[in-house]
Write a protein that holds these residues in place. Structure first.
Motif, PDB file in Angstrom:
ATOM      1  N   LEU A 228       0.865  -1.170   0.000  1.00  0.00           N
ATOM      2  CA  LEU A 228       0.000   0.000   0.000  1.00  0.00           C
ATOM      3  C   LEU A 228       0.906   1.226   0.000  1.00  0.00           C
ATOM      4  O   LEU A 228       1.607   1.477   0.973  1.00  0.00           O
ATOM      5  N   GLU A 229       0.874   1.957  -1.080  1.00  0.00           N
ATOM      6  CA  GLU A 229       1.649   3.188  -1.177  1.00  0.00           C
ATOM      7  C   GLU A 229       0.722   4.371  -0.973  1.00  0.00           C
ATOM      8  O   GLU A 229      -0.398   4.402  -1.480  1.00  0.00           O
ATOM      9  N   VAL A 230       1.189   5.343  -0.209  1.00  0.00           N
ATOM     10  CA  VAL A 230       0.439   6.577   0.016  1.00  0.00           C
ATOM     11  C   VAL A 230       1.255   7.709  -0.560  1.00  0.00           C
ATOM     12  O   VAL A 230       2.328   8.040  -0.054  1.00  0.00           O
ATOM     13  N   THR A 231       0.761   8.302  -1.645  1.00  0.00           N
ATOM     14  CA  THR A 231       1.480   9.383  -2.295  1.00  0.00           C
ATOM     15  C   THR A 231       0.507  10.531  -2.522  1.00  0.00           C
ATOM     16  O   THR A 231      -0.474  10.663  -1.790  1.00  0.00           O
ATOM     17  N   ARG A 232       0.747  11.407  -3.502  1.00  0.00           N
ATOM     18  CA  ARG A 232      -0.101  12.565  -3.725  1.00  0.00           C
ATOM     19  C   ARG A 232      -0.622  12.574  -5.153  1.00  0.00           C
ATOM     20  O   ARG A 232       0.062  12.159  -6.095  1.00  0.00           O
ATOM     21  N   SER A 233      -1.838  13.087  -5.308  1.00  0.00           N
ATOM     22  CA  SER A 233      -2.461  13.204  -6.623  1.00  0.00           C
ATOM     23  C   SER A 233      -2.138  14.564  -7.237  1.00  0.00           C
ATOM     24  O   SER A 233      -1.583  15.442  -6.557  1.00  0.00           O
ATOM     25  N   PRO A 234      -2.500  14.790  -8.508  1.00  0.00           N
ATOM     26  CA  PRO A 234      -2.290  16.114  -9.095  1.00  0.00           C
ATOM     27  C   PRO A 234      -3.031  17.220  -8.337  1.00  0.00           C
ATOM     28  O   PRO A 234      -2.613  18.379  -8.367  1.00  0.00           O
ATOM     29  N   GLY A 235      -4.126  16.860  -7.656  1.00  0.00           N
ATOM     30  CA  GLY A 235      -4.846  17.822  -6.836  1.00  0.00           C
ATOM     31  C   GLY A 235      -4.267  17.970  -5.445  1.00  0.00           C
ATOM     32  O   GLY A 235      -4.877  18.602  -4.582  1.00  0.00           O
ATOM     33  N   ASN A 236      -3.090  17.365  -5.222  1.00  0.00           N
ATOM     34  CA  ASN A 236      -2.376  17.397  -3.940  1.00  0.00           C
ATOM     35  C   ASN A 236      -3.190  16.765  -2.817  1.00  0.00           C
ATOM     36  O   ASN A 236      -3.126  17.184  -1.665  1.00  0.00           O
ATOM     37  N   VAL A 255      -1.296   3.310 -13.310  1.00  0.00           N
ATOM     38  CA  VAL A 255      -1.933   4.380 -12.540  1.00  0.00           C
ATOM     39  C   VAL A 255      -1.283   5.727 -12.857  1.00  0.00           C
ATOM     40  O   VAL A 255      -1.967   6.741 -13.036  1.00  0.00           O
ATOM     41  N   VAL A 256       0.035   5.726 -12.943  1.00  0.00           N
ATOM     42  CA  VAL A 256       0.752   6.955 -13.286  1.00  0.00           C
ATOM     43  C   VAL A 256       0.360   7.418 -14.686  1.00  0.00           C
ATOM     44  O   VAL A 256       0.064   8.605 -14.916  1.00  0.00           O
ATOM     45  N   GLU A 257       0.341   6.495 -15.632  1.00  0.00           N
ATOM     46  CA  GLU A 257       0.002   6.841 -17.015  1.00  0.00           C
ATOM     47  C   GLU A 257      -1.435   7.338 -17.140  1.00  0.00           C
ATOM     48  O   GLU A 257      -1.744   8.156 -18.011  1.00  0.00           O
ATOM     49  N   GLY A 259      -2.822   9.241 -15.042  1.00  0.00           N
ATOM     50  CA  GLY A 259      -2.875  10.598 -14.530  1.00  0.00           C
ATOM     51  C   GLY A 259      -3.154  10.750 -13.053  1.00  0.00           C
ATOM     52  O   GLY A 259      -3.282  11.873 -12.551  1.00  0.00           O
ATOM     53  N   PHE A 260      -3.245   9.632 -12.319  1.00  0.00           N
ATOM     54  CA  PHE A 260      -3.583   9.697 -10.898  1.00  0.00           C
ATOM     55  C   PHE A 260      -2.514  10.391 -10.045  1.00  0.00           C
ATOM     56  O   PHE A 260      -2.833  10.988  -9.020  1.00  0.00           O
ATOM     57  N   VAL A 261      -1.237  10.229 -10.413  1.00  0.00           N
ATOM     58  CA  VAL A 261      -0.143  10.619  -9.533  1.00  0.00           C
ATOM     59  C   VAL A 261       0.363  12.005  -9.894  1.00  0.00           C
ATOM     60  O   VAL A 261       0.584  12.319 -11.058  1.00  0.00           O
ATOM     61  N   GLY A 262       0.548  12.852  -8.871  1.00  0.00           N
ATOM     62  CA  GLY A 262       1.056  14.192  -9.081  1.00  0.00           C
ATOM     63  C   GLY A 262       2.553  14.202  -9.232  1.00  0.00           C
ATOM     64  O   GLY A 262       3.217  13.160  -9.303  1.00  0.00           O
ATOM     65  N   ALA A 263       3.127  15.395  -9.264  1.00  0.00           N
ATOM     66  CA  ALA A 263       4.577  15.541  -9.393  1.00  0.00           C
ATOM     67  C   ALA A 263       5.255  14.882  -8.207  1.00  0.00           C
ATOM     68  O   ALA A 263       4.918  15.152  -7.053  1.00  0.00           O
ATOM     69  N   GLU A 264       6.193  14.008  -8.494  1.00  0.00           N
ATOM     70  CA  GLU A 264       6.878  13.268  -7.446  1.00  0.00           C
ATOM     71  C   GLU A 264       8.286  13.813  -7.252  1.00  0.00           C
ATOM     72  O   GLU A 264       8.984  14.127  -8.190  1.00  0.00           O
ATOM     73  N   GLY A 265       8.650  13.934  -6.010  1.00  0.00           N
ATOM     74  CA  GLY A 265       9.990  14.396  -5.685  1.00  0.00           C
ATOM     75  C   GLY A 265      10.411  13.777  -4.376  1.00  0.00           C
ATOM     76  O   GLY A 265       9.780  12.833  -3.889  1.00  0.00           O
ATOM     77  N   PRO A 266      11.472  14.280  -3.746  1.00  0.00           N
ATOM     78  CA  PRO A 266      11.919  13.740  -2.464  1.00  0.00           C
ATOM     79  C   PRO A 266      10.797  13.770  -1.431  1.00  0.00           C
ATOM     80  O   PRO A 266      10.098  14.774  -1.287  1.00  0.00           O
ATOM     81  N   ASN A 267      10.622  12.650  -0.733  1.00  0.00           N
ATOM     82  CA  ASN A 267       9.643  12.537   0.339  1.00  0.00           C
ATOM     83  C   ASN A 267       8.200  12.649  -0.142  1.00  0.00           C
ATOM     84  O   ASN A 267       7.298  12.877   0.653  1.00  0.00           O
ATOM     85  N   ALA A 268       7.971  12.510  -1.462  1.00  0.00           N
ATOM     86  CA  ALA A 268       6.604  12.627  -1.966  1.00  0.00           C
ATOM     87  C   ALA A 268       5.811  11.356  -1.708  1.00  0.00           C
ATOM     88  O   ALA A 268       4.600  11.369  -1.718  1.00  0.00           O
ATOM     89  N   THR A 269       6.508  10.244  -1.506  1.00  0.00           N
ATOM     90  CA  THR A 269       5.831   8.968  -1.338  1.00  0.00           C
ATOM     91  C   THR A 269       5.948   8.504   0.107  1.00  0.00           C
ATOM     92  O   THR A 269       7.027   8.434   0.669  1.00  0.00           O
ATOM     93  N   LEU A 270       4.810   8.178   0.689  1.00  0.00           N
ATOM     94  CA  LEU A 270       4.750   7.668   2.044  1.00  0.00           C
ATOM     95  C   LEU A 270       4.356   6.202   2.002  1.00  0.00           C
ATOM     96  O   LEU A 270       3.903   5.693   0.988  1.00  0.00           O
ATOM     97  N   ARG A 271       4.484   5.547   3.129  1.00  0.00           N
ATOM     98  CA  ARG A 271       4.071   4.153   3.240  1.00  0.00           C
ATOM     99  C   ARG A 271       2.916   4.021   4.224  1.00  0.00           C
ATOM    100  O   ARG A 271       2.649   4.930   5.002  1.00  0.00           O
ATOM    101  N   SER A 272       2.262   2.884   4.188  1.00  0.00           N
ATOM    102  CA  SER A 272       1.093   2.687   5.034  1.00  0.00           C
ATOM    103  C   SER A 272       1.381   3.055   6.476  1.00  0.00           C
ATOM    104  O   SER A 272       2.419   2.709   7.045  1.00  0.00           O
ATOM    105  N   GLY A 273       0.406   3.767   7.084  1.00  0.00           N
ATOM    106  CA  GLY A 273       0.504   4.150   8.484  1.00  0.00           C
ATOM    107  C   GLY A 273       1.117   5.515   8.707  1.00  0.00           C
ATOM    108  O   GLY A 273       1.088   6.032   9.806  1.00  0.00           O
TER     109      GLY A 273
END
Length: 274
Positions: A228-236, A255-257, A259-273
């Motif tokens: 389970l990945e917790v990241t950000r959408s284009p709508g933040n 999912v990325v293709e 359009g679900f995923v917003g701009a990704e950079g350092p610390n943009a992706t979190l993990r479950s919990g």
């Protein structure tokens, strides 16, 4: 007491009692108490009553713990344990008499979820997990479904109750749908994540979920053998991407293709919990 098994047992007993309460209240007639993010995002008297019961049971045993609840129970604690509670995940289903709703309770210790239960009283399902202890449904070990080609995967999703977000999400879904077997929108994030863990779904993606929607179910997924990945959408907004470990990369790329995923950079992706 921070033993995950003891926290799990307390959470399970509490979720069972809360599940019995919401079933009883549904039989008496569901009363809408108010709305949240929009006029269609409702809270019922049963949500409030169940959260009050959960708070009373958990903090009655462990008064120094903290609590984060969907219906406003944000209480600080001093023990290092925080309970993350969704008293009815799938409130609209509950309002309409659909059985796909659940009580979700997670125990977080020093920022890490160590125990989680998702109890669906109308379906007779109890998903349970402890960190490092595996995941079960009704006492039986669960694992995700063996990975199949992307075009044969059954994917679940959810939609925001905010209209601008819904318009965005419709475009994402329109791009993803031709690439998978089919999509399901069942109305409970927690149960859909548990469905990936138990193999009744192949994957899940949703924009706008909250921590109480996925804290317990996320641990079920991880302990069953999923990601389970917790990241950000284009709508933040918070974006959940969930699938079995094998084949996760291919689903995430789709999912990325789409359009679900917003701009990704350092610390943009979190993990479950987190």
């Amino acid at each position: 007491m921070t033993d995950p098994a003891e926290l799990r047992d307390l959470a399970l007993a509490t979720a069972r009692e809360a599940g019995e309460l919401v079933l009883r209240l549904r039989n008496e007639g569901v009363e809408v108490a108010g709305t949240k993010s929009s006029g269609t995002d409702i809270v019922t008297r049963a949500d409030q009553a169940a959260e009050a019961l959960v708070r009373e049971r958990l903090l009655g045993v462990r008064p120094e713990d903290g609590m984060v609840g969907e219906e406003g129970d944000d209480l600080p604690g001093s023990s290092g344990v925080v309970w993350i509670v969704d008293p009815i995940d799938g409130t609209v289903n509950y309002l309409y008499g659909h059985p796909h709703f659940a009580v979700s309770i997670a125990a977080e210790v020093e920022g890490e979820v160590v125990a989680g239960v998702v109890v669906a009283p109308a379906l007779g399902l109890e998903y349970v997990a402890t960190l490092g202890g595996g995941a079960t449904c009704n006492g039986r070990d669960i694992r995700p479904r063996p990975v199949v080609p992307l075009g044969e995967r059954l994917v679940a999703t959810g939609f925001s109750y905010e209209q601008p977000a819904r318009a965005r999400e419709a475009a994402y879904i329109a791009a993803l749908l031709p690439r998978v077997r089919d999509l399901r929108r069942q109305g409970s994030c927690a149960l859909d994540l548990c469905g990936v863990a138990a193999g009744t779904l192949d994957a899940y993606v949703e924009e706008g979920a909250h921590i109480w929607d996925h804290a317990a179910a996320g641990l079920v997924v991880l302990e069953a053998g999923g990601i389970l990945e917790v990241t950000r959408s284009p709508g933040n907004k918070r974006l959940l991407i969930c699938a079995p470990e094998d084949g996760y990369g291919e689903f995430r790329a789709a999912v990325v293709e789409a359009g679900f995923v917003g701009a990704e950079g350092p610390n943009a992706t979190l993990r479950s919990g987190e």
